[in-house]
Design an enzyme around this catalytic site. Structure first.
Site, short mmCIF file in Angstrom:
data_model
loop_
_atom_site.label_atom_id
_atom_site.label_comp_id
_atom_site.label_asym_id
_atom_site.label_seq_id
_atom_site.Cartn_x
_atom_site.Cartn_y
_atom_site.Cartn_z
N HIS A 168 -9.10 7.55 -9.18
CA HIS A 168 -9.30 7.06 -10.55
C HIS A 168 -8.11 6.22 -11.01
O HIS A 168 -8.27 5.32 -11.83
CB HIS A 168 -9.51 8.25 -11.50
N ASP A 183 -10.65 6.94 -18.71
CA ASP A 183 -11.50 7.30 -17.58
C ASP A 183 -12.64 8.19 -18.06
O ASP A 183 -12.51 8.89 -19.07
CB ASP A 183 -10.64 8.04 -16.55
#
Length: 465
Positions: free
Chosen positions: A15, A116
């Protein structure tokens, strides 16, 4: 005055990497960028290395490691068993809201917070501070179109996912797919599944969603999202396709595998790599080896050590002992046309090397885009998370790959590896795939150019901030 944004990538190298690539795009548009980092609760040398490498390579980006939460959530169930990794991650990120809030308050100016998908609790921090907040969805528009619809599908269900088995779902933005193709965590009646669906329930609360894809790669899904078909009974926030955001590579020119590739013919090597968490038991590694040997094709293969029963998620794996894991004599018999690497390869550099002709991949979205932008056909072996869904879009929508049958069973047999590798490298069907892959590569390049679809979408997004 220059705009300033804070990016919040949550946990995990997978990520952080695309978020750093997003940060580079902000810099190209003269926006100040700070990346607020969460150090994993399990200390990981991989995290420190990635952060150090990212900071050294991007001196114009500010990297700030947030202090740990004042209290760490309990990682155990009432009966003493450990909670699922996904559940522990959600609870830990929820506890990080306080350090994130304190950090944002300390800054002189912030125009937007970009988070995210797993950091959805940070929506509450943004609301408290009056900050515009955007999601960065690091996977594809196809997945997003499906997952935004699933909370309402889930709410209407009168039976469990396990009872549905291989029943087929037909949803706007996607070809028909089996329930079993959904991520395993969400098809169980569990805390993890409910938490994941909660992400997609909350996404419409944001000011918009940035997606790491480009319109012409996923036309049907992008149209369904734009038409508001994926968020029933609510307004869909603006969706901006701003990709493909991939690493530029070029930092490992002296690596042994690149020197080896220099000696191979053009488009002749199959590259096998399964991501930072992709491991196989010895039995499966042996079947891959037998299949590669019988195929007669050149190959470059990254092998990782299978995790033991006592291995904790996030801890590094030891270096693999290839002589123990692979069939007797395999390395010697194939040394003229194959190379096996331990644990890691400079993937972007390998994929873009003139000698590489196909990519056997776990269908993680970062790897998928790296393969697409290199113009390579994909042999799909999904393993976890949303990768089965990615496989469906790669094979049925993009028509850029084929699947290795058996990935969802106990084992992929050597014969299947042999057959599909030969098909990819030495058949009319494989050549057709390669032509489509080259076309997708060219369209990806055009999307990122000034005036291209992704460039226009990013400018539109910045004008809204």
């Amino acid at each position: 005055m220059k705009k300033s944004v804070v990016l919040y990538p949550g946990l995990g190298v997978g990520h952080l990497t695309p978020m750093v690539q997003l940060a580079q795009v902000f810099l190209q548009h003269d926006v100040d960028v700070t990346v607020a980092l969460v150090e994993p609760p399990v200390k990981s040398p991989d995290f420190a290395k990635v952060v150090s490498r990212a900071a050294a390579s991007n001196p114009s980006i500010t990297f700030h490691v947030l202090p740990p939460p004042s209290s760490t959530p309990d990682g155990s169930n009432p009966d003493g068993t450990p909670k699922q990794h996904v559940v522990q991650m959600f609870h830990f990120l929820g506890a990080m809201n306080a350090p994130l809030r304190d950090f944002l308050r300390s800054l002189l100016s912030v125009d937007a917070l970009v988070i995210d998908m797993f950091c959805c609790n940070a929506l509450d921090v943004a609301a408290e501070l009056g900050l515009p907040v955007y999601f960065f969805y690091a996977s594809g528009a196809g997945d997003l179109s499906v997952f935004l619809q699933m909370p309402s599908v889930h709410a209407r269900m009168t039976t469990s996912y396990s009872e549905l088995g291989d029943s087929v779902l037909s949803l706007p933005g996607a070809p028909p797919f089996k329930v079993s193709d959904l991520p395993a965590d969400v098809t169980k009646d569990s805390e993890a599944g409910n938490l994941i669906w909660r992400i997609f329930e909350r996404m419409p609360e944001s000011n918009g969603i940035l997606v790491n894809t480009f319109e012409s790669l996923e036309t049907r899904a992008v149209r369904a999202l734009s038409d508001g078909l994926c968020v029933p009974d609510r307004v869909t926030p603006p969706v901006y396709c701003i990709g493909p955001l991939v690493s530029a590579g070029g930092g490992e020119k002296e690596h042994e595998c690149l020197q080896w590739l220099d000696t191979q013919p053009d488009n002749s090597v199959v590259f096998l790599s399964f991501g930072s968490m992709g491991t196989f038991p010895k039995k499966q590694l042996e079947q891959i080896a037998i299949g590669l040997e019988k195929s007669g094709q050149r190959f470059l293969w990254v092998v990782r050590t299978p995790p033991g029963d006592d291995h904790k998620h996030g801890e590094p794996l030891p270096e693999p002992d290839l002589d123990v894991l692979l069939p007797d004599g395999f390395l010697e018999r194939t040394k003229e046309r194959g190379l096996v690497l331990k644990s890691w390869a400079p993937q972007v550099d390998v994929l873009n090397h003139r000698a590489t002709g196909a990519f056997v991949t776990h269908c993680g979205w970062n790897s998928t885009l790296e393969g697409v932008t290199a113009g390579l056909p994909l042999l799909c072996w999904p393993m976890y998370a949303e990768q089965k869904m990615n496989k469906i879009f790669i094979v049925e929508e993009m028509k850029l790959g084929v699947e290795l049958k058996g990935y969802d069973k106990e084992i992929v047999e050597a014969e299947e590896v042999e057959t599909k590798v030969r098909y990819m490298m030495d058949s009319e069907g494989g050549r057709a795939l390669r032509e489509r892959a080259e076309s997708a590569k060219n369209r990806a390049t055009e999307a990122l150019k000034k005036g291209g679809s992704s460039h226009v979408a990013f400018v539109e997004f910045l004008n809204k901030v």
